[in-house]
Design an enzyme around this catalytic site. Structure first.
Site, PDB file in Angstrom:
ATOM      1  N   ASN A 185      -1.292  -5.547   2.349  1.00 47.05           N
ATOM      2  CA  ASN A 185      -0.409  -6.143   3.356  1.00 47.05           C
ATOM      3  C   ASN A 185      -0.624  -5.615   4.772  1.00 47.05           C
ATOM      4  O   ASN A 185      -0.243  -6.265   5.739  1.00 47.05           O
ATOM      5  CB  ASN A 185       1.042  -5.880   2.904  1.00 47.05           C
ATOM      6  CG  ASN A 185       2.048  -6.153   4.000  1.00 47.05           C
ATOM      7  OD1 ASN A 185       2.406  -7.304   4.239  1.00 47.05           O
ATOM      8  ND2 ASN A 185       2.485  -5.102   4.686  1.00 47.05           N
ATOM      9  N   TYR A 241      -7.803 -12.954  14.413  1.00 47.34           N
ATOM     10  CA  TYR A 241      -6.788 -12.908  13.348  1.00 47.34           C
ATOM     11  C   TYR A 241      -7.017 -14.058  12.353  1.00 47.34           C
ATOM     12  O   TYR A 241      -6.977 -13.852  11.137  1.00 47.34           O
ATOM     13  CB  TYR A 241      -5.400 -12.992  14.000  1.00 47.34           C
ATOM     14  CG  TYR A 241      -4.238 -12.827  13.069  1.00 47.34           C
ATOM     15  CD1 TYR A 241      -3.840 -11.563  12.631  1.00 47.34           C
ATOM     16  CD2 TYR A 241      -3.505 -13.931  12.636  1.00 47.34           C
ATOM     17  CE1 TYR A 241      -2.746 -11.416  11.781  1.00 47.34           C
ATOM     18  CE2 TYR A 241      -2.419 -13.790  11.793  1.00 47.34           C
ATOM     19  CZ  TYR A 241      -2.032 -12.531  11.366  1.00 47.34           C
ATOM     20  OH  TYR A 241      -0.952 -12.389  10.529  1.00 47.34           O
ATOM     21  N   LYS A 257      -7.991 -13.628   8.402  1.00 44.92           N
ATOM     22  CA  LYS A 257      -7.121 -14.148   7.338  1.00 44.92           C
ATOM     23  C   LYS A 257      -7.855 -15.187   6.485  1.00 44.92           C
ATOM     24  O   LYS A 257      -7.640 -15.260   5.270  1.00 44.92           O
ATOM     25  CB  LYS A 257      -5.838 -14.732   7.941  1.00 44.92           C
ATOM     26  CG  LYS A 257      -4.909 -13.691   8.568  1.00 44.92           C
ATOM     27  CD  LYS A 257      -4.541 -12.579   7.595  1.00 44.92           C
ATOM     28  CE  LYS A 257      -3.338 -11.764   8.037  1.00 44.92           C
ATOM     29  NZ  LYS A 257      -3.080 -10.635   7.123  1.00 44.92           N
TER      30      LYS A 257
HETATM   31  P1  NAP Z   1       4.463  -5.077  10.729  1.00 42.23           P
HETATM   32  O1  NAP Z   1       5.949  -5.046  10.672  1.00 42.23           O
HETATM   33  O2  NAP Z   1       3.786  -4.660  11.985  1.00 42.23           O
HETATM   34  O3  NAP Z   1       3.886  -4.289   9.470  1.00 42.23           O
HETATM   35  C1  NAP Z   1       2.521  -4.006   9.322  1.00 42.23           C
HETATM   36  C2  NAP Z   1       2.377  -2.535   9.030  1.00 42.23           C
HETATM   37  O4  NAP Z   1       0.989  -2.251   8.780  1.00 42.23           O
HETATM   38  C3  NAP Z   1       2.810  -1.663  10.200  1.00 42.23           C
HETATM   39  O5  NAP Z   1       3.653  -0.627   9.786  1.00 42.23           O
HETATM   40  C4  NAP Z   1       1.483  -1.177  10.726  1.00 42.23           C
HETATM   41  O6  NAP Z   1       1.555   0.049  11.424  1.00 42.23           O
HETATM   42  C5  NAP Z   1       0.695  -1.031   9.446  1.00 42.23           C
HETATM   43  N1  NAP Z   1      -0.721  -0.893   9.722  1.00 42.23           N
HETATM   44  C6  NAP Z   1      -1.428  -1.363  10.773  1.00 42.23           C
HETATM   45  N2  NAP Z   1      -2.701  -0.992  10.691  1.00 42.23           N
HETATM   46  C7  NAP Z   1      -2.814  -0.263   9.562  1.00 42.23           C
HETATM   47  C8  NAP Z   1      -3.896   0.402   8.942  1.00 42.23           C
HETATM   48  N3  NAP Z   1      -5.110   0.377   9.489  1.00 42.23           N
HETATM   49  N4  NAP Z   1      -3.672   1.066   7.788  1.00 42.23           N
HETATM   50  C9  NAP Z   1      -2.442   1.099   7.237  1.00 42.23           C
HETATM   51  N5  NAP Z   1      -1.365   0.490   7.792  1.00 42.23           N
HETATM   52  C10 NAP Z   1      -1.556  -0.178   8.937  1.00 42.23           C
HETATM   53  O7  NAP Z   1       3.939  -6.568  10.461  1.00 42.23           O
HETATM   54  P2  NAP Z   1       4.346  -7.673   9.372  1.00 42.23           P
HETATM   55  O8  NAP Z   1       4.719  -8.888  10.120  1.00 42.23           O
HETATM   56  O9  NAP Z   1       5.261  -7.119   8.353  1.00 42.23           O
HETATM   57  O10 NAP Z   1       2.905  -7.966   8.756  1.00 42.23           O
HETATM   58  C11 NAP Z   1       2.534  -7.605   7.437  1.00 42.23           C
HETATM   59  C12 NAP Z   1       1.389  -8.498   7.008  1.00 42.23           C
HETATM   60  O11 NAP Z   1       1.815  -9.862   7.001  1.00 42.23           O
HETATM   61  C13 NAP Z   1       0.172  -8.437   7.946  1.00 42.23           C
HETATM   62  O12 NAP Z   1      -1.004  -8.500   7.186  1.00 42.23           O
HETATM   63  C14 NAP Z   1       0.327  -9.701   8.773  1.00 42.23           C
HETATM   64  O13 NAP Z   1      -0.894 -10.141   9.297  1.00 42.23           O
HETATM   65  C15 NAP Z   1       0.900 -10.636   7.732  1.00 42.23           C
HETATM   66  N6  NAP Z   1       1.589 -11.802   8.287  1.00 42.23           N
HETATM   67  C16 NAP Z   1       2.624 -11.636   9.145  1.00 42.23           C
HETATM   68  C17 NAP Z   1       3.240 -12.760   9.661  1.00 42.23           C
HETATM   69  C18 NAP Z   1       4.384 -12.677  10.643  1.00 42.23           C
HETATM   70  O14 NAP Z   1       4.718 -13.714  11.239  1.00 42.23           O
HETATM   71  N7  NAP Z   1       5.025 -11.514  10.821  1.00 42.23           N
HETATM   72  C19 NAP Z   1       2.805 -14.037   9.276  1.00 42.23           C
HETATM   73  C20 NAP Z   1       1.741 -14.149   8.395  1.00 42.23           C
HETATM   74  C21 NAP Z   1       1.140 -13.015   7.894  1.00 42.23           C
HETATM   75  P3  NAP Z   1       1.704  -0.023  13.038  1.00 42.23           P
HETATM   76  O15 NAP Z   1       3.054  -0.607  13.302  1.00 42.23           O
HETATM   77  O16 NAP Z   1       1.528   1.385  13.488  1.00 42.23           O
HETATM   78  O17 NAP Z   1       0.592  -0.938  13.524  1.00 42.23           O
END
Ligand code: NAP
Length: 271
Positions: A89, A179, A183
């Site tokens: 994730n 991105y 994906k």
């Molecule tokens: P988030 O709240 O920013 O959570 C992502 C977490 O991953 C953060 O704690 C981040 O740390 C951590 N991270 C970043 N780089 C990392 C690394 N190299 N190794 C380990 N951990 C790392 O974002 P989220 O929205 O929950 O996203 C989670 C997943 O869902 C992602 O893959 C994202 O692309 C996907 N997604 C999100 C959405 C959306 O609209 N939110 C939609 C589709 C897909 P930092 O905060 O320090 O960067």
């Protein structure tokens, strides 16, 4: 409870969707190992899991670094000797403010029925660093963790791997070339490994959420958020719990005939 006795690892679980999935799995009976790049995030979520009465491990590791990933899995194997569920994730988004401004203008013109007078011209400004880091965290990270998990799961002849893709990987998103490429790569990786791994009882699937209200989008211009929400027939962003519910389905034995699929909770943004 759907995940009693199961042991799960969720990457990027210090925040947002990953945290919601880790807590959902714990409520359903699983012991959960939480990974994140920042120590404070994982320690806090591990404590929340323990307060639910479940076992938790906290791993601070960068998933884009194969050495750190291998060390994390070695430590996990030493403690638990098995892994039933992996959720890949962890993710990042680079939100450039001038790019966002161009997207807002283009959205407004489209809503007003005007043709965009100039090309959107945002991907010309993507730096090598943004391109490489985005692919490294999402695509390399998913591959490195999957490679290690398969070693444990193949031996135990059981496993569920859930990869976090995005509607960006299905439809492509303007202003998010790196991105979207990362994906889409995750979706291809999911299908390839699914075909291999099902023969040893390991299920591999992906989730491709639409726009979900998490800290990832904290720097998104509110006007752009509003315009994006209007594009989904449901008219709002999704919640982390709405994605966790899909992850629970894929992690549980309810999904016993679901292999190599991309489930997309997106409010109708992409059909
Ligand atoms: P988030 O709240 O920013 O959570 C992502 C977490 O991953 C953060 O704690 C981040 O740390 C951590 N991270 C970043 N780089 C990392 C690394 N190299 N190794 C380990 N951990 C790392 O974002 P989220 O929205 O929950 O996203 C989670 C997943 O869902 C992602 O893959 C994202 O692309 C996907 N997604 C999100 C959405 C959306 O609209 N939110 C939609 C589709 C897909 P930092 O905060 O320090 O960067």
């Amino acid at each position: 409870m759907k995940l009693a006795q199961r042991k799960a690892l969720v990457t990027g679980a210090g925040s947002g969707i990953g945290r919601a999935i880790a807590l959902c799995f714990a409520r359903e009976g699983a012991a959960v190992a939480v990974n994140d790049i920042r120590r404070e995030g994982v320690e806090g979520v591990a404590e929340e899991i323990r307060s639910l009465g479940r076992d938790a491990l906290a791993f601070c590791a960068d998933v884009s670094d194969s050495v750190e990933v291998r060390a994390m899995f070695e430590e996990l194997a030493a403690q638990w000797h098995r892994l039933d569920i992996l959720v890949n994730n962890a993710g990042i988004v680079v939100l450039d403010s001038s790019r966002q401004q161009r997207l807002i203008e283009a959205h407004m013109q489209r809503l007003q029925g005007l043709a965009t007078p100039e090309p959107l011209a945002v991907s010309q400004n993507v730096t090598d660093m943004e391109w490489r880091r985005t692919l490294a965290v999402h695509l390399d990270g998913t591959f490195y963790c999957t490679r290690e998990a398969l070693k444990l799961m193949e031996a135990q002849r059981y496993g569920k791997i859930i990869n976090m893709a995005s509607v960006a990987g299905l439809a492509g998103l303007a202003g998010a070339a790196a991105y979207s490429a990362a994906k889409a790569g995750i979706i291809g990786l999911t299908k390839a490994i699914a075909r291999e791994a099902i023969h040893c009882g390991v299920y591999v699937n992906a989730i491709a959420p639409g726009f979900i209200d998490t800290p990832l989008l904290a720097e998104m211009d509110p006007a752009l958020k509003h315009l994006i929400a209007l594009q989904a027939p449901i008219g709002r962003f999704g919640t982390t719990d709405e994605v966790a519910a899909v992850a629970l389905y894929l992690a549980s034995d309810d999904s016993s005939y679901t292999v190599g699929q991309v489930l997309s909770p997106n409010g109708g943004f992409y059909m």
